[in-house]
Write an enzyme that holds these catalytic residues in place. Structure first.
Site, PDB file in Angstrom:
ATOM      1  N   CYS A 150       0.814  -1.229   0.000  1.00 13.84           N
ATOM      2  CA  CYS A 150       0.000   0.000   0.000  1.00 13.84           C
ATOM      3  C   CYS A 150       0.847   1.279   0.000  1.00 13.84           C
ATOM      4  O   CYS A 150       0.485   2.266  -0.643  1.00 13.84           O
ATOM      5  CB  CYS A 150      -0.947   0.004   1.191  1.00 13.84           C
ATOM      6  SG  CYS A 150      -0.220  -0.536   2.737  1.00 13.84           S
ATOM      7  N   HIS A 242      -2.777   6.642   3.581  1.00 11.84           N
ATOM      8  CA  HIS A 242      -1.337   6.813   3.818  1.00 11.84           C
ATOM      9  C   HIS A 242      -0.885   8.136   3.176  1.00 11.84           C
ATOM     10  O   HIS A 242      -1.091   8.360   1.973  1.00 11.84           O
ATOM     11  CB  HIS A 242      -0.536   5.677   3.179  1.00 11.84           C
ATOM     12  CG  HIS A 242      -0.727   4.338   3.824  1.00 11.84           C
ATOM     13  ND1 HIS A 242      -1.405   4.146   5.001  1.00 11.84           N
ATOM     14  CD2 HIS A 242      -0.289   3.104   3.451  1.00 11.84           C
ATOM     15  CE1 HIS A 242      -1.386   2.859   5.324  1.00 11.84           C
ATOM     16  NE2 HIS A 242      -0.721   2.201   4.393  1.00 11.84           N
TER      17      HIS A 242
HETATM   18  P1  NAP Z   1      -6.335  -9.258   8.254  1.00 15.66           P
HETATM   19  O1  NAP Z   1      -7.345  -8.223   8.575  1.00 15.66           O
HETATM   20  O2  NAP Z   1      -5.537  -9.820   9.371  1.00 15.66           O
HETATM   21  O3  NAP Z   1      -7.094 -10.493   7.492  1.00 15.66           O
HETATM   22  C1  NAP Z   1      -6.441 -11.717   7.199  1.00 15.66           C
HETATM   23  C2  NAP Z   1      -7.404 -12.679   6.488  1.00 15.66           C
HETATM   24  O4  NAP Z   1      -6.697 -13.906   6.222  1.00 15.66           O
HETATM   25  C3  NAP Z   1      -8.638 -13.062   7.300  1.00 15.66           C
HETATM   26  O5  NAP Z   1      -9.705 -13.335   6.427  1.00 15.66           O
HETATM   27  C4  NAP Z   1      -8.176 -14.369   7.979  1.00 15.66           C
HETATM   28  O6  NAP Z   1      -9.267 -15.238   8.309  1.00 15.66           O
HETATM   29  C5  NAP Z   1      -7.387 -15.005   6.858  1.00 15.66           C
HETATM   30  N1  NAP Z   1      -6.415 -15.977   7.392  1.00 15.66           N
HETATM   31  C6  NAP Z   1      -5.563 -15.810   8.424  1.00 15.66           C
HETATM   32  N2  NAP Z   1      -4.828 -16.951   8.620  1.00 15.66           N
HETATM   33  C7  NAP Z   1      -5.266 -17.850   7.707  1.00 15.66           C
HETATM   34  C8  NAP Z   1      -4.936 -19.196   7.396  1.00 15.66           C
HETATM   35  N3  NAP Z   1      -3.992 -19.866   8.083  1.00 15.66           N
HETATM   36  N4  NAP Z   1      -5.584 -19.806   6.367  1.00 15.66           N
HETATM   37  C9  NAP Z   1      -6.526 -19.152   5.672  1.00 15.66           C
HETATM   38  N5  NAP Z   1      -6.906 -17.866   5.919  1.00 15.66           N
HETATM   39  C10 NAP Z   1      -6.276 -17.223   6.913  1.00 15.66           C
HETATM   40  O7  NAP Z   1      -5.269  -8.737   7.177  1.00 15.66           O
HETATM   41  P2  NAP Z   1      -5.463  -7.599   6.049  1.00 15.66           P
HETATM   42  O8  NAP Z   1      -5.082  -6.257   6.548  1.00 15.66           O
HETATM   43  O9  NAP Z   1      -6.794  -7.778   5.404  1.00 15.66           O
HETATM   44  O10 NAP Z   1      -4.291  -7.978   5.030  1.00 15.66           O
HETATM   45  C11 NAP Z   1      -4.379  -9.098   4.176  1.00 15.66           C
HETATM   46  C12 NAP Z   1      -3.176  -9.149   3.260  1.00 15.66           C
HETATM   47  O11 NAP Z   1      -3.144  -7.990   2.444  1.00 15.66           O
HETATM   48  C13 NAP Z   1      -1.840  -9.183   4.013  1.00 15.66           C
HETATM   49  O12 NAP Z   1      -0.936 -10.006   3.324  1.00 15.66           O
HETATM   50  C14 NAP Z   1      -1.405  -7.727   3.995  1.00 15.66           C
HETATM   51  O13 NAP Z   1      -0.009  -7.590   4.109  1.00 15.66           O
HETATM   52  C15 NAP Z   1      -1.899  -7.294   2.628  1.00 15.66           C
HETATM   53  N6  NAP Z   1      -2.140  -5.848   2.497  1.00 15.66           N
HETATM   54  C16 NAP Z   1      -2.894  -5.179   3.399  1.00 15.66           C
HETATM   55  C17 NAP Z   1      -3.120  -3.808   3.223  1.00 15.66           C
HETATM   56  C18 NAP Z   1      -3.943  -2.997   4.169  1.00 15.66           C
HETATM   57  O14 NAP Z   1      -4.049  -1.771   3.948  1.00 15.66           O
HETATM   58  N7  NAP Z   1      -4.550  -3.580   5.202  1.00 15.66           N
HETATM   59  C19 NAP Z   1      -2.588  -3.160   2.122  1.00 15.66           C
HETATM   60  C20 NAP Z   1      -1.844  -3.889   1.198  1.00 15.66           C
HETATM   61  C21 NAP Z   1      -1.640  -5.229   1.405  1.00 15.66           C
HETATM   62  P3  NAP Z   1      -9.882 -15.348   9.808  1.00 15.66           P
HETATM   63  O15 NAP Z   1     -10.788 -14.178   9.988  1.00 15.66           O
HETATM   64  O16 NAP Z   1     -10.592 -16.637   9.782  1.00 15.66           O
HETATM   65  O17 NAP Z   1      -8.710 -15.336  10.756  1.00 15.66           O
END
Ligand code: NAP
Length: 344
Positions: A150, A242
């Site tokens: 991001c 950001h």
């Molecule tokens: P998050 O809120 O922690 O969500 C993670 C998701 O992955 C949830 O649906 C979770 O399911 C699932 N998950 C966790 N462990 C798992 C497993 N072992 N097997 C299958 N599913 C699993 O994270 P997020 O902020 O959405 O970020 C997700 C990804 O996008 C990350 O790699 C992050 O670095 C990237 N990203 C995020 C942003 C941002 O602005 N937030 C920007 C760019 C990239 P449960 O609910 O069941 O735990």
């Protein structure tokens, strides 16, 4: 006819944004939602702590969350949007691509792999054809493509414009919102009344992903741009958006007015979620601000403040919505590009 799509990691911060963007989408139909074992088997409304600023779409709320496993996703789903933790993505995304699914992913794993397209459509849509190299090398029927981190996405569209003046050195300091760390990422005890002056791995991502994105693709490989990028990343107590302070040194002399005109003229694309104007330049030195400007162009635009000249080059501030242009919206744009280019 709509393309049937799924969301891997559908219950998280980015997964919820993906659902918000995909539900009304004219070309995509949500047909599968997956998450961790603790969510699989539950109704989506029970599994997700929904925090997006619109209700859970009807039809999604009572969908049963599936396991994040190729065998658990229906075969007639063509495109998967992945918002899994990178450690999980690393293990399962290749398995989905091997099983024939096209995966448009937010996770940081494999972003720098030689045969994985890392794409911001307005900057380097031609890199998408790296899929052909990937399929040859890996024997996949599906494919894996990535959008950048991001903080990288916020800055690189402006650098894509300045590249016409020859990019030599970029220095950037970020003020990143808490949603960028995911729902469980930063505790309130850490961030209220505070700034965290380091975000693990983020500086390296900005320094490397920028060079790959701005590189030249010759049909076989991407030759990374040799611009020197130095980043310092900070977490601040804003919710979304950001803000980044950028210093740019170019080989050609360029005035602030020329840079602002070039930003305003940044070429766009005609995809469904494309902003009408990729970069909005403010004349007011107090802009852009996260609360006021993160939703420019429905969160798909880049907001830029007045450009200043410094002893070495140019300085300006830029801002983007980190879970829309910086994550879910970026994946959806890449999905639209895949459709437009005949990969679905
Ligand atoms: P998050 O809120 O922690 O969500 C993670 C998701 O992955 C949830 O649906 C979770 O399911 C699932 N998950 C966790 N462990 C798992 C497993 N072992 N097997 C299958 N599913 C699993 O994270 P997020 O902020 O959405 O970020 C997700 C990804 O996008 C990350 O790699 C992050 O670095 C990237 N990203 C995020 C942003 C941002 O602005 N937030 C920007 C760019 C990239 P449960 O609910 O069941 O735990």
């Amino acid at each position: 006819m709509s393309v049937r799509v799924g969301v891997l990691g559908a219950t998280g911060a980015v997964g919820q944004r993906l659902i918000q963007l995909l539900d009304p989408h004219p070309d995509f139909e949500i047909a599968a939602l997956t998450a961790s074992e603790s969510s699989a088997g539950k109704q989506y409304s029970d599994a997700a702590k929904w925090r997006v600023d619109s209700p859970i779409p009807e039809g999604v709320a009572d969908t049963t969350v599936g396991a994040t496993d190729p065998e658990a996703v229906p075969d007639d789903v063509d495109l998967l949007f992945s918002s899994l933790p990178s450690s999980v993505g690393e293990a399962v995304e290749p398995a989905f691509a091997e099983a024939g699914y096209v995966v448009s992913s937010n996770s940081s794993n494999a972003r720098l792999a030689d045969d994985v397209p890392l794409v911001i459509p307005e900057v380097n849509h031609d890199h998408l054809d790296l899929i052909e190299v990937q399929r040859d090398e890996r024997g996949w029927d599906g494919a894996l493509i990535k959008n950048p981190n991001c903080s990288t996405i916020t800055m690189v569209p402006t650098l894509g414009v300045l590249a016409q003046f020859g990019l030599e050195k970029i220095t950037v300091s970020t003020l990143q919102a808490v949603s960028g760390a995911g729902y469980d990422g930063v505790s309130s005890m850490e961030i209220i009344d505070n700034v965290l002056p380091h975000i693990g791995g983020e500086e390296e991502k900005m320094e490397t992903e920028t060079r790959k994105l701005l590189g030249e693709f010759d049909g076989a490989a991407v030759d990374w741009h040799d611009v020197d990028v130095s980043a310092s990343c900070n977490r601040v107590p804003t919710l979304d958006g950001h803000l980044e302070n950028v210093w740019a040194e170019t080989t050609e002399d360029v005035t602030p007015a020329e840079a602002e005109d070039a930003f305003r003229d940044a070429p766009g694309l005609d995809l469904h979620s494309s902003p009408e104007s990729l970069i909005r330049v403010f004349e007011d030195p107090n802009r852009p601000q996260p609360r006021l400007d993160r939703n420019v162009e429905n969160g798909q635009g880049i907001a830029v403040g007045p450009v200043q000249s410094t002893s070495d080059g140019l300085q300006y501030d830029c801002l983007a919505h980190n879970t829309i242009r910086g994550a879910a919206g970026a994946s959806v744009l890449n999905g639209e590009l895949l459709l437009d280019q005949g990969y679905l």
